[in-house]
Design a protein around this motif. Structure first.
Motif, PDB file in Angstrom:
ATOM      1  N   GLN A  43       0.857  -1.172   0.000  1.00  0.00           N
ATOM      2  CA  GLN A  43       0.000   0.000   0.000  1.00  0.00           C
ATOM      3  C   GLN A  43       0.899   1.230   0.000  1.00  0.00           C
ATOM      4  OE1 GLN A  43      -3.444   0.262  -0.007  1.00  0.00           O
ATOM      5  NE2 GLN A  43      -3.386  -1.914  -0.464  1.00  0.00           N
ATOM      6  N   ALA A  45       2.524   4.744   0.816  1.00  0.00           N
ATOM      7  CA  ALA A  45       2.602   5.546   2.037  1.00  0.00           C
ATOM      8  C   ALA A  45       1.807   6.831   1.838  1.00  0.00           C
ATOM      9  CB  ALA A  45       4.060   5.869   2.354  1.00  0.00           C
ATOM     10  N   LYS A  46       1.222   7.309   2.897  1.00  0.00           N
ATOM     11  CA  LYS A  46       0.508   8.580   2.876  1.00  0.00           C
ATOM     12  C   LYS A  46       1.250   9.507   3.830  1.00  0.00           C
ATOM     13  CE  LYS A  46      -4.191   6.986   1.771  1.00  0.00           C
ATOM     14  NZ  LYS A  46      -3.775   6.483   0.537  1.00  0.00           N
ATOM     15  N   ASP A 121       3.956   8.156   8.206  1.00  0.00           N
ATOM     16  CA  ASP A 121       3.036   7.493   7.288  1.00  0.00           C
ATOM     17  C   ASP A 121       1.645   7.458   7.918  1.00  0.00           C
ATOM     18  OD1 ASP A 121       1.757   5.959   5.401  1.00  0.00           O
ATOM     19  OD2 ASP A 121       3.023   4.200   5.653  1.00  0.00           O
ATOM     20  N   SER A 123      -0.984   6.119   6.299  1.00  0.00           N
ATOM     21  CA  SER A 123      -1.805   5.111   5.617  1.00  0.00           C
ATOM     22  C   SER A 123      -2.396   4.174   6.668  1.00  0.00           C
ATOM     23  CB  SER A 123      -0.990   4.320   4.593  1.00  0.00           C
ATOM     24  OG  SER A 123      -0.047   3.499   5.235  1.00  0.00           O
ATOM     25  N   ASN A 144     -11.164  -1.206   4.368  1.00  0.00           N
ATOM     26  CA  ASN A 144     -11.040  -1.104   2.920  1.00  0.00           C
ATOM     27  C   ASN A 144     -12.379  -1.363   2.218  1.00  0.00           C
ATOM     28  OD1 ASN A 144      -9.183  -0.530   0.803  1.00  0.00           O
ATOM     29  ND2 ASN A 144      -9.328  -2.662   0.181  1.00  0.00           N
ATOM     30  N   GLN A 151     -10.044   7.533  -1.704  1.00  0.00           N
ATOM     31  CA  GLN A 151      -9.410   8.524  -0.845  1.00  0.00           C
ATOM     32  C   GLN A 151      -8.635   9.526  -1.687  1.00  0.00           C
ATOM     33  OE1 GLN A 151      -6.806   6.161   1.728  1.00  0.00           O
ATOM     34  NE2 GLN A 151      -8.009   6.815   3.470  1.00  0.00           N
TER      35      GLN A 151
END
Length: 162
Positions: A43, A45-46, A121, A123, A144, A151
């Motif tokens: 996934q 990273a945010k 991060d 996420s 999810n 998003q």
């Protein structure tokens, strides 16, 4: 005799076309499975590159309660964490729900991250894994599965004079 040749030739064309379709279908299935595996395994990273940020979450209306439950548990776990970085993330994390319906009847949840922890991060997949290692699979599936449109992450900086 020419009628036999035409039928025979037509049969080979059908066989070649069918073979090409079978190869294309197999290649498409293999490609699709590799994408699914990559999306689960890695996934993105945010992270925020600005002092504050927003994460817009478009959630299916019938899954809003489940989304709120997982998000609440996540931020609560971060707030009670032994990690100073996790506590800092939680202290700036606020969640708002729009009163107006969003696209396709989705519920818009806005995560306001202010201040954002530089380089951290945000996420949910990674944070759920860190904070709930024994429950991560079911929590992630619930989280999810709640998404409708998806998003969006937005970096925000203050405007001078306001």
């Amino acid at each position: 005799m020419s009628g036999v040749r035409m039928a025979h030739g037509f049969g080979w064309r059908r066989l070649r076309a069918g073979g090409a379709l079978a190869v294309a279908a197999a290649a498409g299935a293999a490609f699709g499975m590799s994408l699914a595996h990559r999306s689960e395994a890695a996934q993105p990273a945010k992270t925020f590159e600005a002092p504050a940020g927003l994460i817009l979450n478009y959630v299916r209306a019938d899954r809003a309660t489940a989304f709120e439950s997982v998000a609440g548990r996540l931020v609560g776990a971060l707030a009670g964490s032994e990690s100073a970085g996790h506590r800092a993330q939680a202290s700036g994390w606020k969640m708002y729900r729009a009163l107006e319906p969003g696209p396709n009847g989705n519920v818009l949840y806005v995560w306001l991250i202010d201040p954002a922890v530089a380089g951290a991060d945000y996420s949910a997949a990674g944070l759920l894994n860190e904070t709930f290692p024994t429950e991560v699979q079911s929590l992630y599936e619930t989280f999810n599965g709640a998404f409708g449109v998806g998003q969006a992450l937005i970096n925000m900086e203050p405007v001078d004079g306001f």
